[in-house]
Design an enzyme around this catalytic site. Structure first.
Site, PDB file in Angstrom:
ATOM      1  N   CYS A  30      74.713  80.774  25.450  1.00 20.10           N
ATOM      2  CA  CYS A  30      73.918  80.029  26.474  1.00 20.10           C
ATOM      3  C   CYS A  30      74.686  80.691  27.889  1.00 20.10           C
ATOM      4  CB  CYS A  30      73.928  78.731  26.255  1.00 20.10           C
ATOM      5  SG  CYS A  30      73.401  77.782  27.449  1.00 20.10           S
ATOM      6  N   CYS A  33      75.568  77.399  29.994  1.00 18.00           N
ATOM      7  CA  CYS A  33      76.629  76.772  29.429  1.00 18.00           C
ATOM      8  C   CYS A  33      78.045  77.578  29.829  1.00 18.00           C
ATOM      9  CB  CYS A  33      76.609  77.000  27.981  1.00 18.00           C
ATOM     10  SG  CYS A  33      75.305  76.153  27.186  1.00 18.00           S
TER      11      CYS A  33
END
Length: 105
Positions: A30, A33
């Site tokens: 991600c 993230c």
């Protein structure tokens, strides 16, 4: 560094904590993230002894992500006395997390 939280220790580290707990639900693949990771690590240092800052890899630990309805990552949940008190979906500025933590100390 943020505490690594797994399904196996979530209750102990998060729900039974006597301090506020900020939990970052993330995954290695991600992009957002990865943008949030340095902020989470800074918070871990800034709040050492005052709050617990942890991370849950949703690819490896899905039980509590599902229980708390984490459908998008990153999602940051803040717990106080075992209760969910705040949810922040997506990447926010460090100040956002500081305000959330300070209001729950």
């Amino acid at each position: 560094m943020a505490l690594e939280i797994k399904d196996s220790n979530f209750e102990e580290k998060v729900l039974n904590s006597d301090k506020p707990v900020l939990v970052d639900f993330w995954a290695a693949w991600c992009g957002p993230c990865r943008m949030l990771a340095p902020i989470i690590d800074e918070l871990s240092n800034d709040y050492e002894g005052k709050a617990i800052i942890g991370k849950v890899d949703v690819d490896e630990n899905q039980e509590f992500a599902a229980k708390y309805g984490v459908r998008n990552i990153p999602t940051v949940l803040v717990f106080k006395n075992g209760e969910l008190v705040k949810r922040q979906v997506g990447v926010a500025q460090k100040e956002t997390y500081v305000e959330i933590l300070d209001s729950n100390l």
